[in-house]
Design an enzyme around this catalytic site. Structure first.
Site, short mmCIF file in Angstrom:
data_model
loop_
_atom_site.label_atom_id
_atom_site.label_comp_id
_atom_site.label_asym_id
_atom_site.label_seq_id
_atom_site.Cartn_x
_atom_site.Cartn_y
_atom_site.Cartn_z
N VAL A 1 0.83 -1.21 0.00
CA VAL A 1 0.00 0.00 0.00
C VAL A 1 0.86 1.25 0.00
O VAL A 1 0.61 2.19 -0.77
CB VAL A 1 -0.96 0.00 1.20
CG1 VAL A 1 -1.77 1.30 1.25
CG2 VAL A 1 -1.92 -1.19 1.12
N LYS B 1 -7.43 -0.86 9.03
CA LYS B 1 -8.75 -1.05 9.66
C LYS B 1 -8.64 -1.56 11.10
O LYS B 1 -9.48 -1.22 11.94
CB LYS B 1 -9.64 -1.97 8.84
CG LYS B 1 -9.10 -3.39 8.61
CD LYS B 1 -8.43 -3.48 7.29
CE LYS B 1 -7.91 -4.88 6.99
NZ LYS B 1 -7.14 -4.90 5.72
N LYS C 1 -14.11 -3.90 9.57
CA LYS C 1 -14.70 -3.07 8.52
C LYS C 1 -16.16 -2.73 8.81
O LYS C 1 -16.61 -1.61 8.50
CB LYS C 1 -14.56 -3.77 7.17
CG LYS C 1 -13.11 -3.83 6.70
CD LYS C 1 -12.94 -4.67 5.45
CE LYS C 1 -11.48 -4.69 5.00
NZ LYS C 1 -11.26 -5.57 3.82
#
Length: 382
Positions: free
Chosen positions: A11, A91, A191
């Site tokens: 990422v 998350k 999530k």
């Protein structure tokens, strides 16, 4: 605006590549000044000293891409305390410490944004924000995890067993060597917790019913195919008056439903509002550039002073296991006579028990009466 990226894995490198290679006007004034990486040899901008970033007055925004709780929690907290905006795709840390991060951000007059933490490249949280400005959201549900969907999609299409199917997403990098967060529900739990914050202004503990998908077999899939059903791993929250109900479990859909045909590692997430009805958001739920794109969108919003919903955590709703009544399917080694059972059918060596419309509380009672430990299929009918 000068920024720092914490972590240079999938990422973090995606964020760096997008910012440094983009030619759009929105990104021309955004510069990556520093990257926190354990090895300074990884790239010219790298540092392995977080204090170099925290004490750099020119850096006004920190992108956290480390993952996990430690040291991500400490670094986010310190960044906010040093009056730096924080954007994250993490998350786990956002779901656990969101209350604290929101307070710290407000105290220091900076932003804490986490769009990329749910749905990867799908603009899910931003869309949930917008819908909530004019509508009352009553329900959120969907496929939040790409690895689980990849496994179930391949089991359905290619007649494979669970274990052999899992190896493919691990080889492709969708699943970790230890896939428990994906297949036991932890990822979906985080999530749905974050979705609940923006949808319903509640920040809840992960203490709601969560059933693993690791026990599903090819025989289960074959049994469902007989009746034109497909199965997906779903996180869901329902709201009614002063109560909410959240769960994570396998869910049975008609094979022609939109959820049933979601392929590979894609996500689809739905909100249901009083006025708008159902809105579905489909796309890549993970990956270098989808997740990087969502992070960069947050960076642009902060740099451009785009108004974002101020997170208000009210915790005004009470958790209930009696809010909805649904039919469930249980796989059992033995047949079972029980008041909650509507029908039973033997298929190969197992029995498939369809319940009457029961609550989550009654489902838990029924599972206990089976006395078969954790190795049991638990699924609800959508």
């Amino acid at each position: 605006m000068k920024i720092a990226i914490l972590g240079f894995g999938t990422v973090g490198s995606g964020v760096y590549d997008i910012i440094t290679n983009s030619t759009t006007s929105e990104l021309k004034n955004i510069e990556v000044k520093s990257v926190f990486a354990r090895s300074r040899d990884k790239m010219p901008l790298a540092t392995n000293d977080i204090n170099e970033i925290l004490n750099d007055k020119e850096i006004s925004l920190v992108v956290e891409c480390l993952g996990g709780l430690t040291p991500a929690y400490e670094f986010i907290k310190k960044s906010l305390e040093h009056k730096k905006h924080v954007v994250t795709a993490n998350k786990a840390v956002a779901a656990k410490y969101l209350d604290e991060f929101v307070v710290l951000a407000k105290k220091n007059n900076v932003k804490f944004l986490f769009e990329a933490s749910v749905g990867g490249g799908i603009p899910w949280l931003a869309s949930l924000e917008k819908a909530g400005r004019v509508d009352k959201i009553n329900r959120i549900y969907g496929i939040f995890n790409g690895t689980s969907n990849y496994i179930l999609d391949n089991m359905y299409r290619n007649n494979q067993e669970f274990d052999s199917t899992l190896k493919t997403p691990q080889n492709l990098g969708y699943a970790e060597a230890d896939p428990s967060a994906d297949i036991d529900g932890d990822d979906v739990v985080n999530k749905i917790i974050l979705s609940n914050v923006l949808g319903f202004n509640i920040h809840i503990f992960p203490e709601f019913p969560t059933y693993s998908m690791r026990y599903i077999t090819k025989n289960d899939i074959d049994y469902l195919k007989k009746y034109d059903f497909a199965i997906k791993y779903i996180g869901e929250t329902n709201i009614n008056d002063s109560n909410y109900e959240t769960s994570v479990m396998l869910t049975i859909f008609s094979k022609d439903s939109q959820e049933a045909v979601v392929p590979l590692n894609n996500n689809i997430i739905t909100l249901d509002g009083n006025f708008i009805g159902e809105l579905k958001f489909f796309g890549q739920g993970a990956g270098k550039f989808p997740t990087g794109n969502a992070i960069v969108q947050d960076i642009i919003d902060i740099n451009s002073n785009v108004p974002r919903k101020e997170i208000t955590i009210k915790n005004h709703l009470v958790f209930s296991k009696k809010l909805t009544r649904k039919n469930y399917l249980l796989r059992s080694k033995v047949n079972l006579n029980h008041d909650f059972i509507e029908s039973s059918e033997q298929y190969k060596e197992n029995y498939y028990l369809k319940t009457k419309e029961i609550t989550l509380e009654q489902l838990e009672q029924l599972i206990k009466s089976l006395n078969q430990g954790d190795n049991i299929l638990v699924a609800k009918f959508h």
